[in-house]
Design a protein around this motif. Sequence first.
Motif, PDB file in Angstrom:
ATOM      1  N   ASN A 100      -2.479  32.054  -5.620  1.00  0.00           N
ATOM      2  CA  ASN A 100      -2.327  33.087  -6.588  1.00  0.00           C
ATOM      3  C   ASN A 100      -3.045  34.745  -6.737  1.00  0.00           C
ATOM      4  O   ASN A 100      -2.975  35.492  -7.138  1.00  0.00           O
ATOM      5  CB  ASN A 100      -2.773  32.637  -8.308  1.00  0.00           C
ATOM      6  N   THR A 101      -3.715  35.050  -5.366  1.00  0.00           N
ATOM      7  CA  THR A 101      -4.358  36.166  -5.782  1.00  0.00           C
ATOM      8  C   THR A 101      -3.240  36.989  -5.006  1.00  0.00           C
ATOM      9  O   THR A 101      -3.530  38.171  -4.688  1.00  0.00           O
ATOM     10  CB  THR A 101      -5.466  35.730  -4.169  1.00  0.00           C
ATOM     11  N   ALA A 102      -1.991  36.485  -4.200  1.00  0.00           N
ATOM     12  CA  ALA A 102      -1.148  37.444  -3.906  1.00  0.00           C
ATOM     13  C   ALA A 102      -0.455  37.898  -5.214  1.00  0.00           C
ATOM     14  O   ALA A 102       0.332  38.798  -4.695  1.00  0.00           O
ATOM     15  CB  ALA A 102      -0.155  36.722  -3.064  1.00  0.00           C
ATOM     16  N   ALA A 103      -0.813  38.051  -6.601  1.00  0.00           N
ATOM     17  CA  ALA A 103       0.415  38.134  -6.907  1.00  0.00           C
ATOM     18  C   ALA A 103      -0.206  39.903  -7.693  1.00  0.00           C
ATOM     19  O   ALA A 103       0.566  40.821  -8.039  1.00  0.00           O
ATOM     20  CB  ALA A 103      -0.516  37.205  -8.799  1.00  0.00           C
ATOM     21  N   ASP A 104      -1.227  39.979  -7.091  1.00  0.00           N
ATOM     22  CA  ASP A 104      -1.797  41.557  -7.032  1.00  0.00           C
ATOM     23  C   ASP A 104      -0.822  42.324  -5.794  1.00  0.00           C
ATOM     24  O   ASP A 104      -0.849  43.546  -5.640  1.00  0.00           O
ATOM     25  CB  ASP A 104      -2.895  42.143  -7.243  1.00  0.00           C
ATOM     26  N   ILE A 105      -0.519  41.942  -4.632  1.00  0.00           N
ATOM     27  CA  ILE A 105      -0.305  42.062  -3.688  1.00  0.00           C
ATOM     28  C   ILE A 105       1.667  42.249  -3.669  1.00  0.00           C
ATOM     29  O   ILE A 105       1.442  42.921  -4.076  1.00  0.00           O
ATOM     30  CB  ILE A 105       0.037  41.575  -2.470  1.00  0.00           C
ATOM     31  N   PHE A 106       1.946  41.342  -4.514  1.00  0.00           N
ATOM     32  CA  PHE A 106       3.748  40.891  -4.999  1.00  0.00           C
ATOM     33  C   PHE A 106       3.759  42.192  -5.950  1.00  0.00           C
ATOM     34  O   PHE A 106       5.217  42.882  -5.926  1.00  0.00           O
ATOM     35  CB  PHE A 106       4.173  40.001  -5.196  1.00  0.00           C
ATOM     36  N   LYS A 107       3.079  42.309  -7.192  1.00  0.00           N
ATOM     37  CA  LYS A 107       3.194  42.945  -8.082  1.00  0.00           C
ATOM     38  C   LYS A 107       4.068  44.397  -7.203  1.00  0.00           C
ATOM     39  O   LYS A 107       4.066  45.870  -7.937  1.00  0.00           O
ATOM     40  CB  LYS A 107       2.598  43.518  -9.289  1.00  0.00           C
ATOM     41  N   GLN A 108       3.229  44.705  -6.532  1.00  0.00           N
ATOM     42  CA  GLN A 108       3.819  46.329  -5.200  1.00  0.00           C
ATOM     43  C   GLN A 108       4.557  46.897  -4.948  1.00  0.00           C
ATOM     44  O   GLN A 108       4.902  47.958  -4.298  1.00  0.00           O
ATOM     45  CB  GLN A 108       1.846  47.314  -4.405  1.00  0.00           C
ATOM     46  N   TYR A 109       5.301  45.232  -4.531  1.00  0.00           N
ATOM     47  CA  TYR A 109       5.942  45.612  -3.699  1.00  0.00           C
ATOM     48  C   TYR A 109       7.581  46.933  -4.088  1.00  0.00           C
ATOM     49  O   TYR A 109       7.591  47.533  -3.041  1.00  0.00           O
ATOM     50  CB  TYR A 109       7.608  44.049  -4.085  1.00  0.00           C
ATOM     51  N   MET A 110       8.019  46.927  -4.755  1.00  0.00           N
ATOM     52  CA  MET A 110       8.951  48.061  -4.959  1.00  0.00           C
ATOM     53  C   MET A 110       8.596  49.370  -5.170  1.00  0.00           C
ATOM     54  O   MET A 110       8.588  50.628  -4.254  1.00  0.00           O
ATOM     55  CB  MET A 110       9.390  48.131  -6.713  1.00  0.00           C
TER      56      MET A 110
END
Length: 1125
Positions: free
Chosen positions: A796-806
Amino acid sequence: MIAAPEIPTDFNLLQESETHFSSDTDFEDIEGKNQKQGKGKVCVIFVTLFFNMYVHAHLSVVDDWIESYKHDRDIALLDLINFFIQCSGCKGVVTAEMFRHMQNSEIIRKMTEEFDEDSGDYPLTMAGPQWKKFKSSFCEFIGVLVRQCQYSIIYDEYMMDTVISLLTGLSDSQVRAFRHTSTLAAMKLMTALVNVALNLSINMDNTFALAPFRDAIAEIRAICIEEIGIWMKMYSDAFLNDSYLKYVGWTMHDKQGEVRLKCLTALQGLYYNKELNSKLELFTSRFKDRIVSMTLDKEYDVAVQAIKLLTLVLQSSEEVLTAEDCENVYHLVYSAHRPVAVAAGEFLYKKLFSRRDPEEDGIMKRRGRQGPNANLVKTLVFFFLESELHEHAAYLVDSMWDCATELLKDWECMNSLLLEEPLSGEEALTDRQESALIEIMLCTIRQAAECHPPVGRGTGKRVLTAKEKKTQLDDRTRITELFAVALPQLLAKYSVDAEKVTNLLQLPQYFDLEIYTTGRLEKHLDALLRQIRNIVEKHTDTDVLEACSKTYHALCNEEFTIFNRVDISRSQLIDELADKFNRLLEDFLQEGEEPDEDDAYQVLSTLKRITAFHNAHDLSKWDLFACNYKLLKTGIENGDMPEQIVIHALQCAHYVILWQLAKITESTSTKEDLLRLKKQMRVFCQICQHYLTNVNTTVKEQAFTILCDILMIFSHQIMSGGRDMLEPLVYTPDSSLQSELLSFILDHVFIEQDDDSNSADGQQEDEASKIEALHKRRNLLAAFCKLIVYTVVEMNTAADIFKQYMKYYNDYGDIIKETMSKTRQIDKIQCAKTLILSLQQLFNEMIQENGYNFDRSSSTFSGIKELARRFALTFGLDQLKTREAIAMLHKDGIEFAFKEPNPQGESHPPLNLAFLDILSEFSSKLLRQDKRTVYVYLEKFMTFQMSLRREDVWLPKKSKPSTGKRKVVEGMQLALPEESSSSDSMWLSREQTLHTPVMMQTPQLTSTIMREPKRLRPEDSFMSVYPMQTEHHQTPLDYNTQVTWMLAQRQQEEARQQQERAAMSYVKLRTNLQHAIRRGTSLMEDDEEPIVEDVMMSSEGRIEDLNEGMDFDTMDIDLVRNIQK
């Protein structure tokens, strides 16, 4: 009639379906009297051509045809006409009656009507080895036909006129097969006529060629260009003129690469013959610029041929190409595409290096500085410097390797230019030119020793032939014999120049070390070791020190007898460095005294040397961890340690741990060794964690990089491969460390380019520096994502990474997308929860910025929806594989939407209700039966008070759908299964009670792993009914021990059963609303009662209806049966 030659008995006939004729096709009915409706006669020539791909068969058929022509030319021509018709794939047959009484246009119209273009295939384009051979045999047949008729028939002004007239008409047909086949036949026919050098009086040159040149089919245009090139080359007196050359020039602008390629290859055949140069002058002047521009063609094959054509133009006349034209080709030697670069290298060599002055003939046998290659080597150096691409010498050498091998391997000349004094009247090389020459010399030695292109060119190492291996061994011997003697002299001359020394120190990597012994060159080895030692003492530059370390590593090979000599030299050097470092460190850290700059410089320079050597050599016996740990700890306590000392101390301690791990892994270790390494590793990780909060960015980056490496190496992966004895070394980062690592990524990676550091003079960094900075940030992000992928940190630490995708798609989109893919392979459900969590974080950030009364048409909300759409696309098309993950994603999304109750009361919409609009982007990934189940789960958030005040916000509203048939209710948009009536479907969004289950609290500024979920009462918590698994979901659920979240609805619905029945009377009063929803949604198949009554009926009855008629082959969600268990 021509008798068909005998078909070999071992020939494998095609199946009937693969041919254009059937078993009842008439092979003998010339007049067509016995032709059946819809059936065609197959020409014997066609059959022979198909089944006999040999020249002797062509000769036999043609000779028979000639005899037939002499006997009755109409019948023979009819046979030939049908041959061309049937080679086009047409099933129709031209009869004698048609041939006598119909014009060519009428015959072609008739054949067009009988042509079957259903498949689009015809003999020239059909797949299969036999059909590919057919094309070449077809062309060969036409050539044999003309060659055998050259002494008689082609002069009668009947056969050629008839055939050319037919082919010309067919080439203008709307049927592609006719155009393609007739164009190929006509062009080959003309080529054959040119081949027999006939002075034709037939007026078919321009009249026939104009139409095919503009044909819509690229292959037809290519045929024309190819054949005209042959005509102009073979019969230049008749065809090499502007009337034909202009077509070639115009066609060089063709949109299809294959046509442009044919133009260039045709012109190469002309420019290769220098006798034709005078006839090409006008063409060259008009189309030279176009040829030069084609060197940058998007099709690499075209670009290569364009460069080769310019090389031929250059050889024919050097005055034609201007300096600007040549420069446009020169820079292509640095192209990443090797064929283009090699072609450009040949052009460069022909232009600058192939000419030799007559006065040089007397010094051809001289070597070194006085040899013929001395000036050419200088020219190469001048060109390299003027190109201003100094980091690409390896590309330049590789480009010229095939055409200038002798020049590039003249190492005696290069060595002489560097060591010997210039001759009388000769201008000496400047310092910059000497550096360039050393770099080029190193690249040529590497290319000769490794025998493969530099990185970025080619697909990898190829297998060398026996001749290439022998050449490689001979070159290595030459290199060793020359530079074993010369290298110490070169190092002595340039010992203070860091750039030159760094390149020169790489030469021993390509030596044949055995020659030091067999050639009695030990004294030169001792001289080399002395020079390396002196360089280590003089330099503190990291590149120089690492080059020295690598040279020692290359020479310290136990397979050769020189090992002991080199090992002793290395040990003496490390002993001195270690003793000096300990003395300096003791004075540097002495209490009560503040170290001055000289002491700090001495400590730093010694530490740099030790670190550089520790990278390639095991220095464990010098016990360097204790002194580095003391240095780092003091830096934490005092906070005034110079940043470079901290960086190199961290790196050196890191090497100590890695070398100890390597020794433990490769040999039998004791428990004490494991415990000591474990202690050092844990302490070192704590040190690095402290330096993550350092004020200096470079120190933080070094600490972060080392921490990521350590966590990866000492993760659970360390036990793979049967290394269970290393289990005590496994280290899992705690939540605090994970949070700090994530905070570092958010603060130092996801930043705008303009926010990055500026140069020392305060100006914005140049483009090259920005690219380098971006590359560094990508490496930092990749290091952290690797921890996520290998489950070193929580997913779930990846959530802060995934939200930067766009937002950062251009910079890091590939890394983030690959991380999503890998995490989904590990755990589909947890990955889905992480994706929805990232959307929730963005939604909360938007609420904090704009409040709850935000505009749903704003760019921020639209951006979140677009990100959700992108996330949905990553789930692919296989809904069965992602079924459970998508269901869990909807569960979390629905709970989040109803998490925050409205302060105005339960009857008002919850504050996060707009999140359902974002969640709807995933609705297409739900299976049909799961959409119903998710709808039921959504329904349980509807309270009695909400039903009493159902305002417009709750009513179904139509909106313009983005795709498919959809309707929208308060932002929640979902395509449910289409009914037989094809009516639109939708979801109903409803508010929850005050006891609605809530999602985990989402952080706003840092890691998601530090927040604990809100505590609920057991009777209110959804998780108390179904505790979600956090482990990997690699196997199907075991229904004896656990149920999915959808099964929990039964228990919660029963608890609300009485409340629903009490509301039934109220709901029945809202008849208009019932029918409105009924007409707009069609949520239940084959329902006979209003939808609202279905929704508000008893829980057990509703669940039974949901399960009725549903297929659960992949995942059993029979709610009632599982609840009863």
